[in-house]
Design a protein around this motif. Sequence first.
Motif, PDB file in Angstrom:
ATOM      1  N   CYS A  22      -8.597   3.745   3.467  1.00  0.00           N
ATOM      2  CA  CYS A  22      -8.115   2.920   4.587  1.00  0.00           C
ATOM      3  C   CYS A  22      -8.935   3.202   5.848  1.00  0.00           C
ATOM      4  O   CYS A  22      -9.413   2.275   6.520  1.00  0.00           O
ATOM      5  CB  CYS A  22      -6.632   3.194   4.848  1.00  0.00           C
ATOM      6  SG  CYS A  22      -5.503   2.531   3.612  1.00  0.00           S
TER       7      CYS A  22
ATOM      8  N   ASN B 240      -1.131   1.001   6.878  1.00  0.00           N
ATOM      9  CA  ASN B 240      -1.290   0.924   5.434  1.00  0.00           C
ATOM     10  C   ASN B 240      -1.374   2.317   4.807  1.00  0.00           C
ATOM     11  O   ASN B 240      -0.870   2.543   3.703  1.00  0.00           O
ATOM     12  CB  ASN B 240      -2.533   0.105   5.078  1.00  0.00           C
ATOM     13  CG  ASN B 240      -2.292  -1.385   5.231  1.00  0.00           C
ATOM     14  OD1 ASN B 240      -1.160  -1.849   5.133  1.00  0.00           O
ATOM     15  ND2 ASN B 240      -3.345  -2.139   5.489  1.00  0.00           N
TER      16      ASN B 240
ATOM     17  N   SER C 120      -2.629  -3.983   2.675  1.00  0.00           N
ATOM     18  CA  SER C 120      -1.230  -4.411   2.737  1.00  0.00           C
ATOM     19  C   SER C 120      -0.771  -5.014   1.417  1.00  0.00           C
ATOM     20  O   SER C 120       0.383  -4.838   1.008  1.00  0.00           O
ATOM     21  CB  SER C 120      -1.041  -5.424   3.863  1.00  0.00           C
ATOM     22  OG  SER C 120      -1.399  -4.871   5.105  1.00  0.00           O
TER      23      SER C 120
END
Length: 321
Positions: free
Chosen positions: A127, A187, A235
């Motif tokens: 991420c 996330n 997501s």
Amino acid sequence: MSDWITVYSFPISRDLSALFRFIQRYQLPLRIAEEKNRQLLLTSDAQIVEVLQPLLNSWESGQIDLDRVQLQKAEPAAPQSPGLSATHNEVEWQREREVETGQERPGILPAFPLDKTPVSLLLIALCFFGWFLQTNSLSSGLLIYPDADTSLLSAQSSLAWHLQSGELWRLWTPAIVHFSFLHALFNALGIWILGRPLEARGGPIIFVVLVLLGGIASNLFQYTWEPGAVFGGMSGVVYALVGFVLVVQRWQPAWRDIPSGIITVALVWLILCALGVLTYFTGVRVANAAHLGGFITGLMIALVYCVMGGARKFNSYPASI
């Protein structure tokens, strides 16, 4: 396994959630394992076997409630080795009254050893790595190029061009790319809260399948819905986890690693984003199709998984403590 001593044996159908909470509350050196169609309570400390067996006998016969039991260790008269004493006069078991006295409860989220969740930790790192790449304009090799033509089955579409060029990784890698630090952070938190319990309980194989298929499905949903937009983020994977957890919690109600309120919040957020509330107040565009695609994929994978007996892994206690 030879160093572990069997404290007690339970039928495979026995719900041990109260026992798990009791072990967590007092950080006892115990673990629960399945062997020969039985659930075994094991310890590496021989001293506590004699103390626990009478208590567990009473609990299994329904005479006491472990959630209303307090363990107190008396001060020893002379120095001794750490651990619980094996004699009853050094340990007092006291039942709570009907009104709770505010005893210590387990944390909201259980802790899992880091070596049990390597895939989740990798996803969390990706991420922030994806945010770094996007910030430095290095993410183009991971994204699906936008396409003004909505004829997705056309051989001239950007997706078809990627696939014909052998760039199959682009089906999943948009999940790595994040457009802001907060985007990456939220996330990553989703993976930490939902992913680690799923990976620790279910094992890496089903977790990797869920992450890969959830990421691919969410990206294809988003590209199909809005091919002219650049999109990215994990997501869709997070919502695949949400869908999976939702089904497993219904299949295995005693599983409490993830509070049901978190799933409720995630579903409310999904609806608010789909209705455009977030975009209206913040101006941030949301990949709603990716969320929905991941969520549906998680539901479907979980249903197949549970029908095949996988939910049995999601008992109310961990494999080891």
